[in-house]
Motif scaffolding. Sequence first.
Motif, PDB file in Angstrom:
ATOM      1  N   VAL A  69     -27.740  -7.476   3.847  1.00 47.94           N
ATOM      2  CA  VAL A  69     -26.797  -7.317   3.523  1.00 47.94           C
ATOM      3  C   VAL A  69     -26.018  -7.157   4.582  1.00 47.94           C
ATOM      4  CG1 VAL A  69     -25.740  -5.716   1.865  1.00 47.94           C
ATOM      5  CG2 VAL A  69     -27.967  -6.798   1.636  1.00 47.94           C
ATOM      6  N   TYR A  70     -24.948  -7.056   5.030  1.00 43.39           N
ATOM      7  CA  TYR A  70     -23.628  -7.065   5.740  1.00 43.39           C
ATOM      8  C   TYR A  70     -23.004  -5.952   4.884  1.00 43.39           C
ATOM      9  CZ  TYR A  70     -20.868  -6.770  10.048  1.00 43.39           C
ATOM     10  OH  TYR A  70     -20.691  -6.839  11.756  1.00 43.39           O
ATOM     11  N   ARG A  71     -22.764  -4.956   5.823  1.00 45.01           N
ATOM     12  CA  ARG A  71     -21.404  -4.305   5.397  1.00 45.01           C
ATOM     13  C   ARG A  71     -20.691  -3.430   6.698  1.00 45.01           C
ATOM     14  NH1 ARG A  71     -22.835  -1.075   0.710  1.00 45.01           N
ATOM     15  NH2 ARG A  71     -24.901  -1.046   0.439  1.00 45.01           N
ATOM     16  N   ASP A  72     -18.826  -4.210   6.478  1.00 49.85           N
ATOM     17  CA  ASP A  72     -18.021  -3.518   7.171  1.00 49.85           C
ATOM     18  C   ASP A  72     -18.232  -2.913   7.976  1.00 49.85           C
ATOM     19  OD1 ASP A  72     -17.130  -6.493   6.838  1.00 49.85           O
ATOM     20  OD2 ASP A  72     -16.611  -6.879   5.536  1.00 49.85           O
ATOM     21  N   GLY A  73     -17.865  -2.635   8.923  1.00 50.83           N
ATOM     22  CA  GLY A  73     -16.896  -0.938  10.024  1.00 50.83           C
ATOM     23  C   GLY A  73     -15.577  -0.388  10.051  1.00 50.83           C
ATOM     24  N   TRP A  74     -15.829  -1.691  11.304  1.00 52.71           N
ATOM     25  CA  TRP A  74     -13.866  -0.683  11.343  1.00 52.71           C
ATOM     26  C   TRP A  74     -14.059  -1.622  13.172  1.00 52.71           C
ATOM     27  CZ3 TRP A  74     -17.315   3.115  10.457  1.00 52.71           C
ATOM     28  CH2 TRP A  74     -18.450   3.851  11.714  1.00 52.71           C
ATOM     29  N   LEU A  75     -13.136  -1.634  13.294  1.00 52.56           N
ATOM     30  CA  LEU A  75     -12.644  -1.797  15.278  1.00 52.56           C
ATOM     31  C   LEU A  75     -12.374  -1.250  15.300  1.00 52.56           C
ATOM     32  CD1 LEU A  75      -9.996  -4.694  14.482  1.00 52.56           C
ATOM     33  CD2 LEU A  75     -12.581  -5.111  14.664  1.00 52.56           C
ATOM     34  N   THR A  76     -12.555  -1.320  16.926  1.00 48.08           N
ATOM     35  CA  THR A  76     -12.426   0.125  17.959  1.00 48.08           C
ATOM     36  C   THR A  76     -11.283  -0.003  18.276  1.00 48.08           C
ATOM     37  OG1 THR A  76     -13.051  -1.074  20.167  1.00 48.08           O
ATOM     38  CG2 THR A  76     -14.757   0.229  18.516  1.00 48.08           C
ATOM     39  N   ARG A  77     -10.960   1.347  19.516  1.00 47.96           N
ATOM     40  CA  ARG A  77      -9.124   1.224  19.557  1.00 47.96           C
ATOM     41  C   ARG A  77      -8.750   0.745  20.566  1.00 47.96           C
ATOM     42  NH1 ARG A  77      -5.984   4.982  17.120  1.00 47.96           N
ATOM     43  NH2 ARG A  77      -6.837   6.445  15.990  1.00 47.96           N
ATOM     44  N   ALA A  78      -8.224  -0.707  21.004  1.00 48.69           N
ATOM     45  CA  ALA A  78      -7.362  -1.020  22.311  1.00 48.69           C
ATOM     46  C   ALA A  78      -7.771  -0.467  23.398  1.00 48.69           C
ATOM     47  CB  ALA A  78      -5.775  -1.389  21.675  1.00 48.69           C
ATOM     48  N   ARG A  94     -15.238  -9.912  10.840  1.00 47.05           N
ATOM     49  CA  ARG A  94     -15.564 -11.234   9.825  1.00 47.05           C
ATOM     50  C   ARG A  94     -16.569 -12.820  10.119  1.00 47.05           C
ATOM     51  NH1 ARG A  94      -9.350 -11.388   6.499  1.00 47.05           N
ATOM     52  NH2 ARG A  94      -9.324  -9.264   6.835  1.00 47.05           N
ATOM     53  N   VAL A  95     -16.461 -12.957  11.013  1.00 48.05           N
ATOM     54  CA  VAL A  95     -17.740 -14.281  11.177  1.00 48.05           C
ATOM     55  C   VAL A  95     -19.375 -13.455  11.745  1.00 48.05           C
ATOM     56  CG1 VAL A  95     -18.177 -15.513  13.086  1.00 48.05           C
ATOM     57  CG2 VAL A  95     -16.231 -15.595  12.699  1.00 48.05           C
ATOM     58  N   ALA A  96     -18.771 -12.615  12.328  1.00 47.57           N
ATOM     59  CA  ALA A  96     -20.393 -11.929  12.088  1.00 47.57           C
ATOM     60  C   ALA A  96     -21.356 -11.588  11.216  1.00 47.57           C
ATOM     61  CB  ALA A  96     -20.257 -10.415  13.460  1.00 47.57           C
ATOM     62  N   ALA A  97     -20.029 -10.950  10.005  1.00 47.10           N
ATOM     63  CA  ALA A  97     -20.268 -10.529   8.602  1.00 47.10           C
ATOM     64  C   ALA A  97     -20.903 -11.939   8.036  1.00 47.10           C
ATOM     65  CB  ALA A  97     -19.594  -9.848   8.301  1.00 47.10           C
ATOM     66  N   GLY A 107     -10.401   0.139  27.083  1.00 50.26           N
ATOM     67  CA  GLY A 107     -11.550   1.424  27.476  1.00 50.26           C
ATOM     68  C   GLY A 107     -12.832   1.204  26.213  1.00 50.26           C
ATOM     69  N   ASP A 108     -13.068  -0.113  25.816  1.00 46.83           N
ATOM     70  CA  ASP A 108     -13.802  -0.561  24.607  1.00 46.83           C
ATOM     71  C   ASP A 108     -15.747  -0.046  25.254  1.00 46.83           C
ATOM     72  OD1 ASP A 108     -14.235  -3.103  25.189  1.00 46.83           O
ATOM     73  OD2 ASP A 108     -12.403  -3.401  24.166  1.00 46.83           O
ATOM     74  N   GLY A 109     -15.300  -0.491  26.726  1.00 47.54           N
ATOM     75  CA  GLY A 109     -16.780  -0.538  27.084  1.00 47.54           C
ATOM     76  C   GLY A 109     -18.014  -1.247  27.369  1.00 47.54           C
ATOM     77  N   GLY A 110     -17.132  -2.295  26.046  1.00 45.70           N
ATOM     78  CA  GLY A 110     -18.156  -4.079  25.954  1.00 45.70           C
ATOM     79  C   GLY A 110     -18.570  -3.704  24.415  1.00 45.70           C
ATOM     80  N   MET A 111     -17.274  -2.865  23.690  1.00 45.41           N
ATOM     81  CA  MET A 111     -17.827  -2.759  21.960  1.00 45.41           C
ATOM     82  C   MET A 111     -16.479  -2.794  21.332  1.00 45.41           C
ATOM     83  SD  MET A 111     -19.004   0.834  20.157  1.00 45.41           S
ATOM     84  CE  MET A 111     -17.708   1.873  20.649  1.00 45.41           C
ATOM     85  N   ASP A 112     -15.805  -4.417  20.394  1.00 48.24           N
ATOM     86  CA  ASP A 112     -14.739  -4.119  20.004  1.00 48.24           C
ATOM     87  C   ASP A 112     -14.707  -3.946  18.664  1.00 48.24           C
ATOM     88  OD1 ASP A 112     -13.858  -5.318  22.492  1.00 48.24           O
ATOM     89  OD2 ASP A 112     -14.091  -6.759  21.614  1.00 48.24           O
ATOM     90  N   PHE A 113     -16.292  -4.091  18.139  1.00 45.13           N
ATOM     91  CA  PHE A 113     -16.275  -3.993  16.394  1.00 45.13           C
ATOM     92  C   PHE A 113     -17.397  -3.359  16.087  1.00 45.13           C
ATOM     93  CE2 PHE A 113     -17.197  -8.514  16.551  1.00 45.13           C
ATOM     94  CZ  PHE A 113     -17.845  -8.443  15.383  1.00 45.13           C
ATOM     95  N   VAL A 114     -17.671  -3.173  14.489  1.00 47.54           N
ATOM     96  CA  VAL A 114     -18.998  -2.089  14.676  1.00 47.54           C
ATOM     97  C   VAL A 114     -19.511  -2.137  13.089  1.00 47.54           C
ATOM     98  CG1 VAL A 114     -19.979   0.435  14.335  1.00 47.54           C
ATOM     99  CG2 VAL A 114     -18.362   0.318  16.247  1.00 47.54           C
ATOM    100  N   GLY A 115     -20.121  -2.573  12.561  1.00 47.84           N
ATOM    101  CA  GLY A 115     -20.763  -3.153  11.380  1.00 47.84           C
ATOM    102  C   GLY A 115     -22.298  -2.442  10.872  1.00 47.84           C
ATOM    103  N   ARG A 116     -23.064  -2.389  10.255  1.00 51.13           N
ATOM    104  CA  ARG A 116     -23.881  -2.416   9.186  1.00 51.13           C
ATOM    105  C   ARG A 116     -25.216  -3.289   8.998  1.00 51.13           C
ATOM    106  NH1 ARG A 116     -24.784   2.749   5.546  1.00 51.13           N
ATOM    107  NH2 ARG A 116     -25.933   1.101   3.978  1.00 51.13           N
TER     108      ARG A 116
END
Length: 440
Positions: A302-311, A290-293, A313-322
């Motif tokens: 224009v920022y579009r919310d995406g989703w959070l990755t599963r806890a 939400r802070v990133a958005a 093994g994310d390998g450097g990725m916790d959330f996705v947006g556009r």
Amino acid sequence: MDPRRLMMLDTYRYPKGASPVAVMIDGYPNYHHVMAAPGRDWPMVMLEAGINPVRMVRAPDEVRRPVIAIRSSPWKAGQASNPWHDEFDLDHGHVRYYGDHKPSTNARVGTTVGNQALLEAWRHHAGTSAYERSLAPPLLVFRSTTVRRGGQRIVKGHVEFCGVAVIERLEHIVQRDPESGQSFPNLVLDLAVLDLADTGDTLDPRWIDDRRDEQLTTEQTQSRAPESWQRWVREGRAAIPRVRRRVVSSRVRTTAEQLPEPGSAEYEALRRIHAFFDHRKHAFELLASRVAAQLLGGSGAVYRDGWLTRAGGDGGMDFVGRLDVGSPASNTPLVVLGQAKCVQLGRSISPDEVARVVARLRRGWIGVFVTTGTFSKQAQVEVIDDQYPLVLVNGRVLVEQVLRMAAADHDGDLDALLRSVDAGYPDAVTHRRPEEILGA
């Protein structure tokens, strides 16, 4: 300044046959004084040739070469005596230096005095053990410089200190003489100029004195060595990105600048954010997204919310947006990958942690790294110098954005905002590929 200190990018007087007694000559520090060890009758460390190896010493543990001094003469480049152009990028700690083979040299590469010394040094600089690297002669790098004195332009007799370096790479190449067109073999070295920040961008020549002292073991000579050299000896090639000299950009923030002032309301709010998510670290990812958005959306895109990755093994990725850049009728979507780290306020994010996020980015993607802590100086420098498309959100920026969100949506109640984030976490998690956001 201590007259026996070599200061990065300072100019030194280098007159032929000068006595080492004089501290200053013609208004410049006397190179011969700086490099002369008091009470010793050792030969001077000269700069007459491009490559100047100091003679070997037989120490109690091993025979070692104390140092190699190299000098580049830009004003000679393209002449018969120096038909190549050395390259200096001292802001990024890199020098590309050519050996002393010439078109007129009727021998194989490595038989000239300078190239032979560099090949011998390379075996130690490329050593796979700390002991091998400890025997490597440091390279003191100088280049001739032009000064004005008495209204006249003086080309000869002055040198600029360009640092102490290790050999990062050595290649056999073929060059072409610009005058005759004749091709000839030579060596070219990529030198990593070391960071001297811990000593105020200066080098203590007593380290070289110690390396020349045949009564001292190689280990005993390390005490006056720059910290960057000692780390390179311990860790080898892997340490070079961490010990290379870099001129810090004004965009690099100190630890104090990355956190609210202790005792302030913002500092207390950041402490409460950390305490709330300390045992709910995955839920912190939703707050970070939400802070990133809010940050990226506030830039005009224009920022579009995406989703959070599963806890796990994310390998450097916790959330996705556009991020949609441009006008509604003409725009391009960018994938946003986010990493969130809820850490102690005094903890800094390392370059390795940042690198893991960068490694996940593809062409046209951008990253956001959000933390309650700070980013180390080296992590920031690498992002800036390597021009990574990564937004770093430190504790100060985080709490500023969170307090705005609390004021806008929860009547300023920070705890209500945090509870809302925690409650929304389960529904925000999904398992999808990041590029799917482009079709959302």
